[in-house]
Design an enzyme around this catalytic site. Sequence first.
Site, PDB file in Angstrom:
ATOM      1  N   GLN A 192      22.551   0.876   2.890  1.00 53.80           N
ATOM      2  CA  GLN A 192      21.406   0.225   2.254  1.00 53.80           C
ATOM      3  C   GLN A 192      20.134   1.037   2.504  1.00 53.80           C
ATOM      4  O   GLN A 192      19.430   0.829   3.496  1.00 53.80           O
ATOM      5  CB  GLN A 192      21.231  -1.199   2.786  1.00 53.80           C
ATOM      6  N   PHE A 193      19.838   1.961   1.586  1.00 47.41           N
ATOM      7  CA  PHE A 193      18.665   2.809   1.754  1.00 47.41           C
ATOM      8  C   PHE A 193      17.366   2.009   1.738  1.00 47.41           C
ATOM      9  O   PHE A 193      16.359   2.434   2.296  1.00 47.41           O
ATOM     10  CB  PHE A 193      18.629   3.916   0.689  1.00 47.41           C
ATOM     11  N   THR A 194      17.368   0.823   1.147  1.00 45.22           N
ATOM     12  CA  THR A 194      16.138   0.039   1.038  1.00 45.22           C
ATOM     13  C   THR A 194      15.627  -0.461   2.389  1.00 45.22           C
ATOM     14  O   THR A 194      14.499  -0.942   2.470  1.00 45.22           O
ATOM     15  CB  THR A 194      16.312  -1.152   0.073  1.00 45.22           C
TER      16      THR A 194
END
Length: 150
Positions: free
Chosen positions: A78-80
């Site tokens: 999850q890059f966010t």
Amino acid sequence: MRILIQRVTEARCRIEGEVFSEIGAGLVVLVGVGYDDGAEDIEWLTKKLVQLRIFDDEAGVMNRSVQDVEGDVMLISQFTLHAMTKKGNRPSWIKAAPEAVSKPLYEAFIASVEQALGRKVATGSFGADMKIELTNDGPVTIWIDSKNRE
């Protein structure tokens, strides 16, 4: 690296409407890899994750780890988690590592957690549009950042 840990009674990862992976009671862990992360971050977070005492003992006190209760683990990229929201209303992802860096580190983190637990963990598919269904238990949700070891 940043991880967001959720204690769950069950969870599923769906990709294109199909169940890709699922777990029973344990942890869903969202994993964000930063541009300056490396092997030391993986080692520290692995130890912290598998030994974190957030499951109840016989007295109802959070005194057991996922390792102690033999709980399941699901790791989802999850890059966010590296969103910067200081300016304006559109998050910036400048601190998130590009795929060439983050995918190998995410995969190394999976391998590290599996080795520490002595069993396979469930995952998502890196870069896919995933739908995560979970029942948060407690709720217990904990944020850990390997660059801010509080």
